[in-house]
Design a protein around this motif. Structure first.
Motif, PDB file in Angstrom:
ATOM      1  N   ASP A  97       0.808  -1.033   0.033  1.00 32.44           N
ATOM      2  CA  ASP A  97      -0.001  -0.070  -0.019  1.00 32.44           C
ATOM      3  C   ASP A  97       0.793   1.353   0.087  1.00 32.44           C
ATOM      4  O   ASP A  97       0.523   2.122  -0.950  1.00 32.44           O
ATOM      5  N   CYS A  98       2.006   1.181   0.913  1.00 24.92           N
ATOM      6  CA  CYS A  98       2.471   2.605   0.921  1.00 24.92           C
ATOM      7  C   CYS A  98       4.131   2.542   0.744  1.00 24.92           C
ATOM      8  O   CYS A  98       4.726   3.580   0.665  1.00 24.92           O
ATOM      9  N   ALA A  99       4.671   1.296   0.226  1.00 22.80           N
ATOM     10  CA  ALA A  99       5.875   1.058  -0.075  1.00 22.80           C
ATOM     11  C   ALA A  99       6.984   1.268   0.999  1.00 22.80           C
ATOM     12  O   ALA A  99       8.094   1.448   0.542  1.00 22.80           O
ATOM     13  N   ALA A 100       6.446   1.043   2.388  1.00 22.77           N
ATOM     14  CA  ALA A 100       7.506   1.056   3.378  1.00 22.77           C
ATOM     15  C   ALA A 100       8.476  -0.189   3.390  1.00 22.77           C
ATOM     16  O   ALA A 100       7.573  -1.186   2.811  1.00 22.77           O
ATOM     17  N   LEU A 101       9.551  -0.082   3.794  1.00 19.77           N
ATOM     18  CA  LEU A 101      10.319  -1.062   3.796  1.00 19.77           C
ATOM     19  C   LEU A 101      10.054  -2.435   4.652  1.00 19.77           C
ATOM     20  O   LEU A 101       9.572  -2.034   5.619  1.00 19.77           O
ATOM     21  N   ASN A 102      10.198  -3.417   4.354  1.00 20.79           N
ATOM     22  CA  ASN A 102      10.294  -4.754   5.216  1.00 20.79           C
ATOM     23  C   ASN A 102       8.918  -4.829   5.943  1.00 20.79           C
ATOM     24  O   ASN A 102       8.883  -4.867   7.235  1.00 20.79           O
ATOM     25  N   PRO A 103       7.906  -4.986   5.177  1.00 18.99           N
ATOM     26  CA  PRO A 103       6.643  -5.243   5.746  1.00 18.99           C
ATOM     27  C   PRO A 103       6.588  -6.484   6.686  1.00 18.99           C
ATOM     28  O   PRO A 103       7.197  -7.623   6.439  1.00 18.99           O
ATOM     29  N   THR A 104       5.701  -6.697   7.529  1.00 20.16           N
ATOM     30  CA  THR A 104       5.780  -7.577   8.469  1.00 20.16           C
ATOM     31  C   THR A 104       4.484  -8.096   8.784  1.00 20.16           C
ATOM     32  O   THR A 104       4.025  -9.147   9.629  1.00 20.16           O
ATOM     33  N   TRP A 105       3.575  -7.508   7.931  1.00 17.39           N
ATOM     34  CA  TRP A 105       1.983  -8.141   7.911  1.00 17.39           C
ATOM     35  C   TRP A 105       1.426  -8.687   6.568  1.00 17.39           C
ATOM     36  O   TRP A 105       2.091  -7.962   5.817  1.00 17.39           O
ATOM     37  N   THR A 160      -6.246 -12.135   1.901  1.00 18.76           N
ATOM     38  CA  THR A 160      -7.425 -11.814   0.899  1.00 18.76           C
ATOM     39  C   THR A 160      -6.751 -11.699  -0.316  1.00 18.76           C
ATOM     40  O   THR A 160      -6.903 -12.105  -1.521  1.00 18.76           O
ATOM     41  N   TYR A 161      -5.763 -10.584  -0.287  1.00 22.00           N
ATOM     42  CA  TYR A 161      -5.208  -9.959  -1.436  1.00 22.00           C
ATOM     43  C   TYR A 161      -3.620 -10.684  -1.683  1.00 22.00           C
ATOM     44  O   TYR A 161      -3.042 -10.205  -2.895  1.00 22.00           O
ATOM     45  N   GLY A 162      -3.080 -11.438  -1.096  1.00 20.01           N
ATOM     46  CA  GLY A 162      -1.712 -12.155  -1.197  1.00 20.01           C
ATOM     47  C   GLY A 162      -0.870 -10.697  -1.155  1.00 20.01           C
ATOM     48  O   GLY A 162       0.198 -10.748  -1.784  1.00 20.01           O
ATOM     49  N   ALA A 163      -1.030  -9.847  -0.117  1.00 19.24           N
ATOM     50  CA  ALA A 163      -0.141  -8.781  -0.198  1.00 19.24           C
ATOM     51  C   ALA A 163       0.722  -8.558   1.167  1.00 19.24           C
ATOM     52  O   ALA A 163      -0.040  -8.776   2.204  1.00 19.24           O
ATOM     53  N   LEU A 164       1.714  -8.133   1.256  1.00 19.78           N
ATOM     54  CA  LEU A 164       2.483  -7.775   2.410  1.00 19.78           C
ATOM     55  C   LEU A 164       2.424  -6.348   2.852  1.00 19.78           C
ATOM     56  O   LEU A 164       2.306  -5.504   1.953  1.00 19.78           O
ATOM     57  N   GLU A 217       1.274   0.021   9.704  1.00 16.11           N
ATOM     58  CA  GLU A 217       0.207   1.055   9.920  1.00 16.11           C
ATOM     59  C   GLU A 217      -0.899   0.461   8.755  1.00 16.11           C
ATOM     60  O   GLU A 217      -1.904   0.762   8.883  1.00 16.11           O
ATOM     61  N   CYS A 218      -0.618   0.099   7.696  1.00 13.08           N
ATOM     62  CA  CYS A 218      -1.419  -0.238   6.647  1.00 13.08           C
ATOM     63  C   CYS A 218      -2.131  -1.518   6.939  1.00 13.08           C
ATOM     64  O   CYS A 218      -3.568  -1.710   6.681  1.00 13.08           O
ATOM     65  N   SER A 219      -1.780  -2.405   7.848  1.00 12.68           N
ATOM     66  CA  SER A 219      -2.290  -3.798   8.193  1.00 12.68           C
ATOM     67  C   SER A 219      -3.166  -3.251   9.180  1.00 12.68           C
ATOM     68  O   SER A 219      -4.478  -3.914   9.026  1.00 12.68           O
TER      69      SER A 219
END
Length: 83
Positions: free
Chosen positions: A11-19, A23-27, A31-33
């Motif tokens: 969603d926001c391109a922040a580095l190293n997502p952890t969530w 449903t969408y197959g997205a990391l 904050e976005c989680s």
């Protein structure tokens, strides 16, 4: 995490997502989680990569999704843009 684009939040391109939104197959970043959790599990089912237990089906759904790059390409080609 090894799929294309998964080093950044879908969603926001922040580095190293952890969530993840299964449903969408997205990391996603933390904050976005939170935003996705606010949509309800019927719209976006969110799991922690580190804190939650994952079923084989959930893992499979994430792998076949193609990753964040694939998801963002889909949205861009269909009139939307994620990040």
């Amino acid at each position: 995490k090894a799929l294309p684009g998964n080093n950044r939040c879908a969603d926001c391109a922040a580095l190293n997502p952890t969530w993840a939104s299964v449903t969408y197959g997205a990391l996603l970043c933390l904050e976005c989680s939170g935003r996705h959790r606010g949509l309800s599990v019927d719209i976006s089912f969110v799991r922690s990569l580190d804190l939650d237990r994952w079923t084989k089906d959930q893992i499979h759904r994430m792998v076949v999704s193609g990753g964040n790059l694939s998801l963002n390409d889909f949205f861009k080609s269909n009139g939307g843009a994620m990040s």
